[in-house]
Design a protein around this motif. Structure first.
Motif, short mmCIF file in Angstrom:
data_model
loop_
_atom_site.label_atom_id
_atom_site.label_comp_id
_atom_site.label_asym_id
_atom_site.label_seq_id
_atom_site.Cartn_x
_atom_site.Cartn_y
_atom_site.Cartn_z
N VAL A 47 0.79 -1.43 0.02
CA VAL A 47 -0.20 -0.09 -0.29
C VAL A 47 0.81 1.49 -0.23
CG1 VAL A 47 -2.15 1.46 1.20
CG2 VAL A 47 -1.51 -0.90 0.69
N ALA A 48 0.81 2.09 -1.02
CA ALA A 48 1.64 2.78 -1.11
C ALA A 48 1.36 3.90 -0.50
CB ALA A 48 1.49 4.12 -2.34
N LEU A 65 4.66 -2.83 -6.92
CA LEU A 65 3.29 -3.67 -6.23
C LEU A 65 2.93 -1.80 -5.86
CD1 LEU A 65 5.23 -6.23 -4.45
CD2 LEU A 65 3.28 -5.81 -6.26
N LYS A 66 3.65 -0.75 -5.38
CA LYS A 66 3.95 0.02 -5.06
C LYS A 66 2.75 1.58 -6.07
CE LYS A 66 7.18 1.82 -3.40
NZ LYS A 66 8.00 2.61 -2.20
N PHE A 67 3.70 1.14 -7.60
CA PHE A 67 2.09 1.61 -8.87
C PHE A 67 1.31 1.12 -9.01
CE2 PHE A 67 1.84 1.96 -13.26
CZ PHE A 67 1.17 3.48 -13.45
N VAL A 68 0.83 -0.04 -8.78
CA VAL A 68 -0.40 -0.77 -9.31
C VAL A 68 -1.19 -0.45 -7.69
CG1 VAL A 68 -1.63 -3.09 -8.33
CG2 VAL A 68 0.75 -2.92 -10.22
N SER A 69 -0.49 0.27 -6.39
CA SER A 69 -1.40 0.28 -5.63
C SER A 69 -2.11 1.24 -5.66
CB SER A 69 -0.07 0.65 -4.47
OG SER A 69 -0.92 1.10 -3.11
N ILE A 70 -1.71 2.49 -6.45
CA ILE A 70 -1.04 3.52 -7.33
C ILE A 70 -3.33 3.51 -7.80
CG2 ILE A 70 -1.34 6.07 -8.05
CD1 ILE A 70 1.79 6.05 -6.79
N ASN A 74 -5.82 3.49 -3.98
CA ASN A 74 -5.16 4.92 -3.27
C ASN A 74 -6.30 5.22 -2.35
OD1 ASN A 74 -3.74 7.06 -3.35
ND2 ASN A 74 -3.62 6.66 -4.65
N GLU A 75 -5.36 5.24 -0.93
CA GLU A 75 -6.24 5.56 -0.23
C GLU A 75 -7.03 6.86 -0.58
OE1 GLU A 75 -5.65 6.56 4.43
OE2 GLU A 75 -4.10 7.03 3.61
N GLY A 76 -5.80 8.00 -0.96
CA GLY A 76 -6.54 9.09 -1.36
C GLY A 76 -7.52 9.12 -1.68
N ILE A 77 -7.12 8.82 -3.17
CA ILE A 77 -8.39 8.92 -4.76
C ILE A 77 -9.29 8.35 -4.43
CG2 ILE A 77 -8.78 7.53 -7.15
CD1 ILE A 77 -5.92 8.25 -7.43
N ILE A 78 -9.76 7.06 -2.81
CA ILE A 78 -11.04 6.57 -2.44
C ILE A 78 -11.22 7.44 -1.74
CG2 ILE A 78 -11.94 4.92 -0.97
CD1 ILE A 78 -9.57 2.88 -1.87
N ASP A 329 -3.12 15.75 -7.09
CA ASP A 329 -2.50 14.91 -7.84
C ASP A 329 -3.86 14.18 -7.91
OD1 ASP A 329 -2.13 14.35 -4.79
OD2 ASP A 329 -0.56 13.47 -5.48
N ASN A 330 -4.90 13.83 -6.94
CA ASN A 330 -5.97 13.12 -6.60
C ASN A 330 -6.67 13.45 -7.05
OD1 ASN A 330 -4.80 11.18 -4.60
ND2 ASN A 330 -5.23 12.68 -3.06
#
Length: 379
Positions: A47-48, A65-70, A74-78, A329-330
């Motif tokens: 999880v990024a 893995l962190k890129f896939v997490s984005i 992605n917590e911020g986008i959620i 960014d989000n």
């Protein structure tokens, strides 16, 4: 190019009156929320921006893995997506069939607190009961044994008064939303999002009342100015007003048909609208990837470039890094994605599938209701 545009958008059509795709979009964020929570507990290094990910080795696999997490959990986008989607939907009863109705706006405002308070009160009561029955110590032991520093032991609610105040404050706090017992006591510590959604509801309500009485061009120009101003003072209102603007142009300005025709460049030459959306999403994802894989120490520098609203007349140099932020960014990722959703028949058809609609109806729902408009105003 025209064939590609047709494949991505499908036939020219107007705004979908059923709005099932918006409920399905909420279901899509529900799936992302589950992935984020599940992986934060059992695989936190994937999880990024989680503490475990920050301490993990910077191998190629780890960066991948962190890129896939984005992209997918992605917590911020959620949480930003739920806030934007709320503003996109709660205004619909007022600006569609009941445009300008006093009963519509009064009913929405009156029911808003009840529709959110009841599910929150029940959810927090259930979570508190489970932790009291199974023990808070189990969470701490699990985190210690698995070396998971990304999860916290929930705040312990001991009395009925503490429980009532925890729920009450979720609908009262106006800043530092994350620092409250109701959020800390809930698994994942994400209940603060309800606080923001509730507070921003009134920003949406107060702004949407001008829609039936002003010219479309004035509303578009006013929205741009409002978004820039809200961005400058680092208020969540720039997300909310963007959601309201999307609802307005989709419902009242035939945005979908105009966007599917493309952007006029010169005479009969038109640029497909989806190219602009791709560029917006790409800009947001590029920023996200830079902060994760290349310059994580600069991730919060953008937060400084705002007015220090509550404590100084200068820039926002003394912000709390623990607080969730309305980030550029989000916003770019969500804006581009929502524009795709608003203008693509294919995406609307995909989001309106029964599984996503079912998940969207069940999220924060106090009843099993099949009326789309009534379901939308619950969020």
């Amino acid at each position: 190019m025209g064939i590609i545009n047709r494949l991505l958008t499908g036939p020219l059509s107007s705004h979908d009156p059923s709005n099932n795709f918006l409920i399905g979009l909420r279901g899509f964020f529900v799936i992302q929320s589950f992935l984020y929570t599940f992986l934060l507990v059992f695989a936190p290094a994937t999880v990024a921006h989680s503490p475990n990910a920050m301490q993990a080795s910077a191998s190629t696999l780890h960066k991948a893995l962190k890129f896939v997490s984005i992209l997918f959990w992605n917590e911020g986008i959620i949480y930003s997506g739920f806030i934007l989607l709320s503003a996109r939907t709660i205004c619909l009863p007022f600006i569609t069939k009941d445009a300008g109705s006093k009963i519509s706006i009064a009913g929405s405002v009156f029911r808003r607190g009840l529709r959110l308070w009841i599910p929150v009160a029940v959810a927090l009561a259930v979570a508190t009961g489970v932790f009291h029955a199974r023990g808070y110590r189990r969470v701490e032991d699990f985190a210690t044994e698995t070396n998971n520093i990304s999860i916290l032991v929930p705040y312990k609610i001991d009395t009925a008064l503490i429980y009532f105040n925890s729920v009450f404050n979720l609908f009262w706090v106006t800043n530092k939303f994350n620092d409250q017992a109701g959020s800390y006591a809930f698994p994942g510590q994400m209940m603060w999002v309800i606080n923001v959604i509730y507070q921003q509801s009134f920003t949406t309500y107060m702004t949407m009342v001008i829609i039936p009485y002003t010219r479309p061009s004035w509303r578009v120009k006013g929205t741009v100015l409002f978004v820039i101003t809200a961005w400058w003072v680092q208020s969540w209102a720039w997300y909310s007003i963007t959601g309201l603007a999307l609802a307005d142009v989709a419902t009242n300005m035939n945005f979908k048909v105009k966007a599917q025709r493309g952007i006029k460049i010169y005479r009969s030459i038109r640029l497909p609208s989806y190219i602009v959306y791709v560029l917006i999403v790409a800009a947001g994802l590029l920023m996200q990837y830079i902060w994760v894989a290349w310059r994580p120490e600069y991730r919060n520098q953008e937060i400084v470039a705002h007015g220090g609203l509550y404590y100084t007349g200068g820039l926002n140099e003394d912000f709390d890094v623990k607080q969730p932020q309305a980030r550029d960014d989000n916003y770019l990722v969500l804006l581009g994605f929502f524009l795709f959703v608003e203008t693509s028949d294919m995406l609307q058809w995909a989001l309106a599938n029964p599984l996503l609609v079912y998940l969207g109806k069940r999220s924060l729902s106090k009843s099993s209701c099949h009326n789309s408009k009534q379901l939308l105003i619950q969020l």
